[in-house]
Design a protein around this motif. Structure first.
Motif, PDB file in Angstrom:
ATOM      1  N   ASN A  14       3.416   2.116  35.995  1.00 31.39           N
ATOM      2  CA  ASN A  14       3.551   2.809  37.439  1.00 31.39           C
ATOM      3  C   ASN A  14       5.040   3.518  35.863  1.00 31.39           C
ATOM      4  OD1 ASN A  14       5.018   0.610  38.144  1.00 31.39           O
ATOM      5  ND2 ASN A  14       6.815   1.881  38.925  1.00 31.39           N
ATOM      6  N   VAL A  36      -0.085  -1.623  40.315  1.00 26.17           N
ATOM      7  CA  VAL A  36       1.302  -1.196  40.432  1.00 26.17           C
ATOM      8  C   VAL A  36       1.896  -2.732  41.556  1.00 26.17           C
ATOM      9  CG1 VAL A  36       0.839   0.610  38.956  1.00 26.17           C
ATOM     10  CG2 VAL A  36       0.882   0.436  41.281  1.00 26.17           C
ATOM     11  N   MET A  42       3.859   5.676  42.268  1.00 27.20           N
ATOM     12  CA  MET A  42       2.721   6.014  41.191  1.00 27.20           C
ATOM     13  C   MET A  42       2.689   6.980  40.679  1.00 27.20           C
ATOM     14  SD  MET A  42       1.269   4.519  38.338  1.00 27.20           S
ATOM     15  CE  MET A  42       0.183   5.315  37.525  1.00 27.20           C
TER      16      MET A  42
END
Length: 229
Positions: A14, A36, A42
């Motif tokens: 991210n 993530v 993200m």
């Protein structure tokens, strides 16, 4: 089977180097999975599959792989890039908080172990690559020491050993560690506080070199070793 060059899963995608790697693999035509801690932050990258994977959580890696198989039809991975890492406590050794020390190991080292255990079944069918972002600062042969590196550095020493262990135990996989260099990321900026110099590389410079190394890596030449781009 996908018609793309390959499928890559990147943790910590991210921001920083992870985001740079995701963008570079996309540009090369790969199918990219961004794993993530918080999918809501993200950045939008067209075509990227985003799954939740918090390296500090014991079951997140397994759940992420289950989601990839059941929701997205992913039945193999060509490359797993273990990039997510924590480095936010950097006192002298005498002042290290034991809880912070354990937290760094839980995220950086145990989290990578759990990632490998969860993705192994997807790597084996294609003789894939499990690659860990490490640091040359963690090699015991270095003739110097920087105050503040121990929390982060000890986790990377352990990761170098973990990768080498995977190499020996899995003859059908390629596993190695990469030192990306001194990159201008949030972690790199933090390191500059005690390394007394600013980062020397940008993400845009580093990500293509890392992708080149991973793509050309062979078991005979690269697996079980620490490489620097």
């Amino acid at each position: 089977m996908t018609s793309k060059p390959g499928i890559v899963l990147i943790t910590g995608a991210n921001r920083g180097l992870g985001l740079g790697l995701a963008s570079e693999y996309l540009a090369r035509g790969w199918e990219v999975i961004a794993a993530v801690r918080d999918p809501s932050i993200m950045p939008s990258l067209e075509g990227v599959i985003v799954v939740k994977l918090d390296a500090a959580e014991m079951d997140d890696a397994r759940k992420a792989v289950q989601e990839l198989k059941e929701k997205h039809g992913i039945d193999y991975l060509d490359v797993v890039l273990a990039n997510a890492a924590l480095g936010n406590h950097a006192p002298p050794i005498a002042e290290i908080n034991p809880s912070k020390f354990t937290e760094h190991f839980n995220v950086n080292t145990r989290g990578t172990l759990l990632l490998y255990q969860a993705t192994r079944e997807l790597l084996l069918p294609v003789k894939g690559k499990f690659v860990i972002v490490s640091s040359i600062l963690a090699t015991l042969s270095r003739p110097w020491h920087k105050v503040g590196m121990v929390n982060y550095g000890t986790t990377k020493v352990a990761l170098n050993y973990l990768s080498r262990g995977i190499h020996f135990e899995e003859p059908n996989l390629i596993s190695f560690t990469i030192d990306p260099g001194y990159v201008d990321t949030r972690l790199g900026q933090k390191a500059s506080e005690f390394l007394s110099s600013p980062p020397s590389q940008t993400v845009e410079q580093t990500a293509p070199m890392m992708c080149d190394l991973v793509e050309k890596a062979t078991r005979e030449e690269h697996s079980g070793k620490l490489w620097r781009v």
